[in-house]
Motif scaffolding. Structure first.
Motif, mmCIF file in Angstrom:
data_model
loop_
_atom_site.group_PDB
_atom_site.id
_atom_site.type_symbol
_atom_site.label_atom_id
_atom_site.label_comp_id
_atom_site.label_asym_id
_atom_site.label_seq_id
_atom_site.Cartn_x
_atom_site.Cartn_y
_atom_site.Cartn_z
ATOM 1 N N ASN A 1 0.855 -1.177 0.000
ATOM 2 C CA ASN A 1 0.000 0.000 0.000
ATOM 3 C C ASN A 1 0.898 1.236 0.000
ATOM 4 O OD1 ASN A 1 -2.782 -1.022 0.235
ATOM 5 N ND2 ASN A 1 -1.997 -1.952 2.110
ATOM 6 N N PRO A 2 0.607 2.229 -0.830
ATOM 7 C CA PRO A 2 1.458 3.422 -0.892
ATOM 8 C C PRO A 2 1.715 4.006 0.505
ATOM 9 C CG PRO A 2 -0.179 3.497 -2.617
ATOM 10 C CD PRO A 2 -0.539 2.320 -1.740
ATOM 11 N N GLY A 3 2.989 4.290 0.759
ATOM 12 C CA GLY A 3 3.383 4.898 2.016
ATOM 13 C C GLY A 3 3.452 3.954 3.192
ATOM 14 N N GLN A 4 3.310 2.662 2.956
ATOM 15 C CA GLN A 4 3.288 1.703 4.055
ATOM 16 C C GLN A 4 4.341 0.611 3.874
ATOM 17 O OE1 GLN A 4 -0.724 0.286 4.553
ATOM 18 N NE2 GLN A 4 -1.537 2.327 4.822
ATOM 19 N N ILE A 5 5.576 1.008 3.712
ATOM 20 C CA ILE A 5 6.679 0.064 3.546
ATOM 21 C C ILE A 5 7.077 -0.469 4.920
ATOM 22 C CG2 ILE A 5 9.070 -0.224 2.803
ATOM 23 C CD1 ILE A 5 8.602 2.233 0.968
ATOM 24 N N THR A 6 7.273 -1.784 4.996
ATOM 25 C CA THR A 6 7.736 -2.396 6.246
ATOM 26 C C THR A 6 9.005 -3.198 5.966
ATOM 27 O OG1 THR A 6 6.534 -4.479 5.948
ATOM 28 C CG2 THR A 6 5.335 -2.641 7.026
ATOM 29 N N PRO A 7 9.815 -3.411 6.987
ATOM 30 C CA PRO A 7 11.002 -4.260 6.805
ATOM 31 C C PRO A 7 10.634 -5.662 6.317
ATOM 32 C CG PRO A 7 11.204 -3.015 8.832
ATOM 33 C CD PRO A 7 9.795 -2.791 8.315
ATOM 34 N N ASP A 8 9.500 -6.195 6.777
ATOM 35 C CA ASP A 8 9.086 -7.534 6.337
ATOM 36 C C ASP A 8 8.826 -7.565 4.831
ATOM 37 O OD1 ASP A 8 9.284 -8.550 8.896
ATOM 38 O OD2 ASP A 8 7.144 -8.395 9.314
ATOM 39 N N MET A 9 8.243 -6.483 4.296
ATOM 40 C CA MET A 9 7.992 -6.419 2.849
ATOM 41 C C MET A 9 9.307 -6.399 2.079
ATOM 42 S SD MET A 9 4.912 -3.621 2.880
ATOM 43 C CE MET A 9 5.233 -3.105 1.221
ATOM 44 N N VAL A 10 10.256 -5.629 2.555
ATOM 45 C CA VAL A 10 11.557 -5.534 1.889
ATOM 46 C C VAL A 10 12.240 -6.900 1.909
ATOM 47 C CG1 VAL A 10 13.833 -4.439 1.918
ATOM 48 C CG2 VAL A 10 11.778 -3.073 2.388
ATOM 49 N N GLU A 11 12.176 -7.570 3.052
ATOM 50 C CA GLU A 11 12.790 -8.899 3.166
ATOM 51 C C GLU A 11 12.083 -9.912 2.266
ATOM 52 O OE1 GLU A 11 15.553 -11.581 3.931
ATOM 53 O OE2 GLU A 11 15.646 -9.497 4.596
ATOM 54 N N ALA A 12 10.758 -9.871 2.235
ATOM 55 C CA ALA A 12 10.001 -10.784 1.372
ATOM 56 C C ALA A 12 10.339 -10.539 -0.094
ATOM 57 C CB ALA A 12 8.499 -10.632 1.613
ATOM 58 N N GLN A 13 10.491 -9.269 -0.482
ATOM 59 C CA GLN A 13 10.860 -8.960 -1.864
ATOM 60 C C GLN A 13 12.260 -9.502 -2.159
ATOM 61 O OE1 GLN A 13 8.541 -7.543 -3.742
ATOM 62 N NE2 GLN A 13 9.526 -6.666 -5.515
ATOM 63 N N ALA A 14 13.183 -9.325 -1.225
ATOM 64 C CA ALA A 14 14.542 -9.849 -1.414
ATOM 65 C C ALA A 14 14.515 -11.365 -1.587
ATOM 66 C CB ALA A 14 15.432 -9.443 -0.239
ATOM 67 N N GLU A 15 13.700 -12.041 -0.791
ATOM 68 C CA GLU A 15 13.597 -13.500 -0.905
ATOM 69 C C GLU A 15 13.013 -13.901 -2.255
ATOM 70 O OE1 GLU A 15 11.357 -14.779 2.494
ATOM 71 O OE2 GLU A 15 12.956 -14.193 3.889
ATOM 72 N N ALA A 16 11.999 -13.192 -2.709
ATOM 73 C CA ALA A 16 11.406 -13.496 -4.011
ATOM 74 C C ALA A 16 12.399 -13.242 -5.133
ATOM 75 C CB ALA A 16 10.134 -12.672 -4.220
ATOM 76 N N LEU A 17 13.162 -12.178 -5.004
ATOM 77 C CA LEU A 17 14.148 -11.854 -6.041
ATOM 78 C C LEU A 17 15.303 -12.850 -6.065
ATOM 79 C CD1 LEU A 17 14.203 -7.969 -5.672
ATOM 80 C CD2 LEU A 17 13.117 -9.322 -7.486
ATOM 81 N N ALA A 18 15.510 -13.568 -4.966
ATOM 82 C CA ALA A 18 16.581 -14.571 -4.907
ATOM 83 C C ALA A 18 16.160 -15.907 -5.518
ATOM 84 C CB ALA A 18 17.020 -14.775 -3.461
ATOM 85 N N LEU A 19 14.867 -16.064 -5.834
ATOM 86 C CA LEU A 19 14.421 -17.308 -6.462
ATOM 87 C C LEU A 19 15.080 -17.473 -7.826
ATOM 88 C CD1 LEU A 19 10.629 -17.074 -5.586
ATOM 89 C CD2 LEU A 19 12.278 -18.694 -4.628
ATOM 90 N N PRO A 20 15.292 -18.702 -8.267
ATOM 91 C CA PRO A 20 15.934 -18.901 -9.565
ATOM 92 C C PRO A 20 15.032 -18.488 -10.726
ATOM 93 C CG PRO A 20 15.348 -21.010 -8.571
ATOM 94 C CD PRO A 20 15.024 -19.958 -7.569
ATOM 95 N N GLY A 21 15.647 -17.994 -11.768
ATOM 96 C CA GLY A 21 14.934 -17.654 -12.997
ATOM 97 C C GLY A 21 14.571 -16.188 -13.099
ATOM 98 N N ARG A 22 14.093 -15.833 -14.285
ATOM 99 C CA ARG A 22 13.668 -14.457 -14.533
ATOM 100 C C ARG A 22 12.384 -14.164 -13.776
ATOM 101 N NH1 ARG A 22 13.115 -13.271 -20.619
ATOM 102 N NH2 ARG A 22 12.855 -11.155 -19.861
ATOM 103 N N LYS A 23 12.278 -12.905 -13.348
ATOM 104 C CA LYS A 23 11.137 -12.487 -12.548
ATOM 105 C C LYS A 23 10.443 -11.297 -13.174
ATOM 106 C CE LYS A 23 14.293 -13.914 -9.208
ATOM 107 N NZ LYS A 23 15.268 -14.376 -10.176
ATOM 108 N N ILE A 24 9.117 -11.233 -12.964
ATOM 109 C CA ILE A 24 8.314 -10.069 -13.321
ATOM 110 C C ILE A 24 7.638 -9.628 -12.027
ATOM 111 C CG2 ILE A 24 6.440 -11.598 -14.127
ATOM 112 C CD1 ILE A 24 7.010 -8.045 -15.412
ATOM 113 N N ALA A 25 7.862 -8.364 -11.650
ATOM 114 C CA ALA A 25 7.194 -7.775 -10.484
ATOM 115 C C ALA A 25 6.271 -6.688 -11.004
ATOM 116 C CB ALA A 25 8.219 -7.198 -9.508
ATOM 117 N N TYR A 26 5.065 -6.626 -10.454
ATOM 118 C CA TYR A 26 4.120 -5.631 -10.951
ATOM 119 C C TYR A 26 3.316 -5.004 -9.825
ATOM 120 C CZ TYR A 26 0.280 -8.914 -10.302
ATOM 121 O OH TYR A 26 -0.640 -9.753 -9.740
ATOM 122 N N CYS A 27 2.780 -3.843 -10.122
ATOM 123 C CA CYS A 27 1.835 -3.123 -9.268
ATOM 124 C C CYS A 27 1.003 -2.257 -10.213
ATOM 125 C CB CYS A 27 2.566 -2.312 -8.186
ATOM 126 S SG CYS A 27 3.774 -1.141 -8.844
#
Length: 142
Positions: A67-93
């Motif tokens: 949600n705009p303006g509601q960044i949490t450390p858990d979200m950043v960590e979850a994004q880092a974990e998703a980005l570490a998965l193998p293969g090409r990634k598409i992130a969207y909003c």
């Protein structure tokens, strides 16, 4: 689709639809990262519809609603974990900006801040407004 590469492994995009996922899989994308909260979309594009379509296309699906303006450390960590998965990634909003913000925050401290801002700008996203947050994470770590 308006795919904007940030790295060879990651592209960001405005909202994609379930019917886009087979084509993305055919292009070599293996992971779908949904940064859009369900409250912003209808049932045809909500997290469950996107998860089912991603799985049907043979892709891994991760939901990290931002949600705009509601960044949490858990979200950043979850994004880092998703980005570490193998293969090409598409992130969207809605526009791709929130996905780019989470990417930059997940890379803060691992890549120079100026490079993160430059990469985002090449993709059409101005992250100068979160420069203090990037620097704070880079200084203290995630």
């Amino acid at each position: 689709m308006d795919l904007r590469p940030l790295t060879p492994e990651l592209s960001v995009s405005p909202q994609i639809r379930p019917e886009d996922l087979p084509a993305l899989a055919a292009e070599g994308f293996r992971v779908v990262i949904n940064n859009r909260p369900d409250a912003e979309v209808g049932p045809d594009e909500d997290g469950e519809a996107m998860r089912l379509a991603a799985e049907a296309a043979g892709m891994e699906y991760r939901a990290i609603p931002f949600n705009p303006g509601q960044i949490t450390p858990d979200m950043v960590e979850a994004q880092a974990e998703a980005l570490a998965l193998p293969g090409r990634k598409i992130a969207y909003c809605r526009s791709g900006n929130r996905s780019t913000v989470l990417w930059a925050l997940s890379r803060a401290g691992d890549e120079p801040t100026a490079e993160l801002l430059e990469t985002a700008a090449r993709a059409g996203y101005d992250l100068s407004g979160i420069l203090p947050l990037i620097d704070s994470i880079a200084t203290r770590g995630r």
